[in-house]
Design a protein around this motif. Structure first.
Motif, PDB file in Angstrom:
ATOM      1  N   GLY A 296     110.124  -2.121  75.332  1.00 13.98           N
ATOM      2  CA  GLY A 296     109.357  -2.848  76.339  1.00 13.98           C
ATOM      3  C   GLY A 296     109.469  -2.272  77.731  1.00 13.98           C
ATOM      4  O   GLY A 296     108.920  -2.837  78.681  1.00 13.98           O
ATOM      5  N   ARG A 297     110.158  -1.137  77.868  1.00 17.17           N
ATOM      6  CA  ARG A 297     110.320  -0.487  79.168  1.00 17.17           C
ATOM      7  C   ARG A 297     109.261   0.612  79.344  1.00 17.17           C
ATOM      8  O   ARG A 297     109.574   1.752  79.644  1.00 17.17           O
ATOM      9  N   TYR A 298     108.019   0.233  79.141  1.00 17.23           N
ATOM     10  CA  TYR A 298     106.953   1.230  79.195  1.00 17.23           C
ATOM     11  C   TYR A 298     106.762   1.820  80.587  1.00 17.23           C
ATOM     12  O   TYR A 298     106.188   2.892  80.724  1.00 17.23           O
TER      13      TYR A 298
ATOM     14  N   GLN B  14     107.110   9.959  78.467  1.00 16.12           N
ATOM     15  CA  GLN B  14     105.986  10.863  78.721  1.00 16.12           C
ATOM     16  C   GLN B  14     105.005  10.261  79.720  1.00 16.12           C
ATOM     17  O   GLN B  14     103.825  10.600  79.708  1.00 16.12           O
ATOM     18  N   ILE B  15     105.480   9.420  80.600  1.00 14.16           N
ATOM     19  CA  ILE B  15     104.615   8.636  81.482  1.00 14.16           C
ATOM     20  C   ILE B  15     103.596   9.507  82.224  1.00 14.16           C
ATOM     21  O   ILE B  15     103.875  10.644  82.609  1.00 14.16           O
ATOM     22  N   GLY B  16     102.418   8.967  82.377  1.00 14.29           N
ATOM     23  CA  GLY B  16     101.374   9.629  83.144  1.00 14.29           C
ATOM     24  C   GLY B  16     100.697   8.627  84.062  1.00 14.29           C
ATOM     25  O   GLY B  16     100.810   7.409  83.870  1.00 14.29           O
TER      26      GLY B  16
ATOM     27  N   GLY C   8     103.867   4.633  73.964  1.00 12.69           N
ATOM     28  CA  GLY C   8     103.992   3.507  73.050  1.00 12.69           C
ATOM     29  C   GLY C   8     104.952   3.716  71.897  1.00 12.69           C
ATOM     30  O   GLY C   8     105.208   2.777  71.133  1.00 12.69           O
ATOM     31  N   VAL C   9     105.511   4.918  71.753  1.00 15.24           N
ATOM     32  CA  VAL C   9     106.348   5.193  70.580  1.00 15.24           C
ATOM     33  C   VAL C   9     107.758   5.653  70.936  1.00 15.24           C
ATOM     34  O   VAL C   9     108.637   5.645  70.068  1.00 15.24           O
ATOM     35  N   CYS C  10     108.002   6.064  72.164  1.00 12.92           N
ATOM     36  CA  CYS C  10     109.351   6.510  72.533  1.00 12.92           C
ATOM     37  C   CYS C  10     110.283   5.298  72.560  1.00 12.92           C
ATOM     38  O   CYS C  10     109.835   4.147  72.614  1.00 12.92           O
ATOM     39  N   PRO C  11     111.602   5.502  72.517  1.00 10.96           N
ATOM     40  CA  PRO C  11     112.530   4.366  72.532  1.00 10.96           C
ATOM     41  C   PRO C  11     112.327   3.441  73.720  1.00 10.96           C
ATOM     42  O   PRO C  11     112.443   2.214  73.583  1.00 10.96           O
ATOM     43  N   ARG C  12     111.991   3.996  74.878  1.00 13.60           N
ATOM     44  CA  ARG C  12     111.794   3.150  76.053  1.00 13.60           C
ATOM     45  C   ARG C  12     110.587   2.232  75.867  1.00 13.60           C
ATOM     46  O   ARG C  12     110.642   1.039  76.177  1.00 13.60           O
ATOM     47  N   CYS C  13     109.484   2.801  75.402  1.00 11.52           N
ATOM     48  CA  CYS C  13     108.295   1.975  75.160  1.00 11.52           C
ATOM     49  C   CYS C  13     108.580   0.911  74.106  1.00 11.52           C
ATOM     50  O   CYS C  13     108.168  -0.251  74.243  1.00 11.52           O
TER      51      CYS C  13
END
Length: 352
Positions: free
Chosen positions: A109-111, A116-118, A101-106
């Motif tokens: 809106g590119r969550y 750090q996807i899991g 929720g905090v990285c540039p991708r998230c």
């Protein structure tokens, strides 16, 4: 409860495990069905790849060993404090993503490509068990028309739906799908659901061609057909408006790029076990491109479930159900050997 625990390469343990508590914002699900994914096969035969080994995942705090399973449906059995979007008895599909929720991708809106996807079932104990605990934000309610069996297919069908959108197609487009495994089948269903009528599925296996033909698909055999020439004739020299690689092998990529129209995308939704040589000259001369596709969004889940509620998806001839006790022989090994196409584990007959 019984669960399928992954301990390392070719090491699965069907065993009793303790049930964790249901914390705030979480629900406990009675698992309906859990699909064995291609990612699970890669972990079993070549892993650990994505499953943390020796270092805990930053979002879940988990590492080996853990319970597999990220393609699943279930019924809500217990609701934690603060949960407002679910009640005991609700039937749901699960979108198994953990994102920071905090990285540039998230933040963009590119969550679905979070840095750090899991995944529940790869970085946390998953749904290949009698019960599992998930954050409530992962839940998607299933309408009465969608069975729990079909609900377990929402995840892989959403993978395919997300990829289909990235091809920028419209009802008048010509699309090629390479590979008639579960994701290839899902791409065909997704494209047809988007109104694309001219979808050709390119598959060398006669068995897989026959399976998808029974669903109504048109197929091409790359071992006998000159696919680029046929597509060139079919489109008046324009080439395919979109190609989708769900095969993950070099010949499929080369054929796709040769059949692709100028300025159009080849969408890659496969896992490549070995490096590929890409004919970049084809991309340069046609100003075409390779487009990656990863996972799905909540919007993709809603779209797939809506299509399912209208009876758009058909499991005839390519989906089989097995007991948990048979997960190695009739699941992983049968899929790896090509004897089956898609397997759903039914935990309700785990001890029978």
């Amino acid at each position: 409860m019984r669960a399928v625990v992954y301990r390392g390469r070719e090491d699965l343990d069907i065993t009793d495990v303790p049930e964790g508590p249901v914390g705030p914002g979480e629900v406990r699900l009675e698992v309906g069905f859990n699909g064995i994914c291609g990612s699970d096969l890669h972990e079993y035969y070549a892993g650990p790849i994505f499953i943390p080994d020796g270092e805990k995942h930053p979002l879940t705090g988990r590492e080996l060993p853990l319970t597999l399973g990220h393609e699943f449906s279930g019924t809500v059995a217990e609701v934690g404090a603060g949960v407002e979007n679910a009640a005991v008895g609700d039937r749901v599909a699960v979108m198994p993503l953990y994102t920071c929720g905090v990285c540039p991708r998230c933040r963009e809106g590119r969550y679905n490509v979070c840095a750090q996807i899991g995944f529940h079932g790869l970085m946390a104990d998953g749904g290949m068990a009698e019960r599992t605990v998930v954050p409530s934000h992962m839940l998607h309610a299933l309408p009465d028309e969608v069975s729990l069996e079909m609900g377990a297919l929402v995840e892989p069908m959403a993978v395919a739906y997300h990829a289909a959108k990235l091809g920028d197609v419209n009802p008048g487009s010509t699309a090629l799908v390479f590979g008639a495994g579960p994701i290839g089948i899902g791409l065909w269903f997704a494209l047809r659901g988007m109104g694309v009528e001219n979808v050709q599925v390119v598959e060398p296996s006669a068995t897989r061609r026959a399976a998808i033909e029974r669903l109504g698909a048109a197929t091409l055999d790359p071992t006998a057909d000159d696919v680029p020439a046929l597509v060139n004739d079919m489109t008046g020299g324009r080439g395919a408006d979109a190609c989708y690689d769900a095969a993950g092998v070099a010949p499929a990529v080369a054929t796709a790029l040769n059949a692709l129209g100028a300025g159009r995308p080849m969408v890659s939704v496969a896992i490549y076990e070995t490096p590929l040589e890409t004919p970049l000259l084809n991309l340069v001369l046609g100003e075409s491109r390779i487009q990656g596709s990863l996972c799905y969004t909540h919007e993709d889940y809603r779209a797939v479930i809506e299509l399912m509620s209208r009876g758009h998806y058909d499991t005839t001839g390519w989906v089989e159900k097995i007991a948990m006790r048979d997960v190695v022989d009739e699941g992983f090994e049968a899929l790896h050997a090509g004897r089956k196409m898609k397997v759903l584990v039914d935990p309700s007959i785990a001890i029978a």
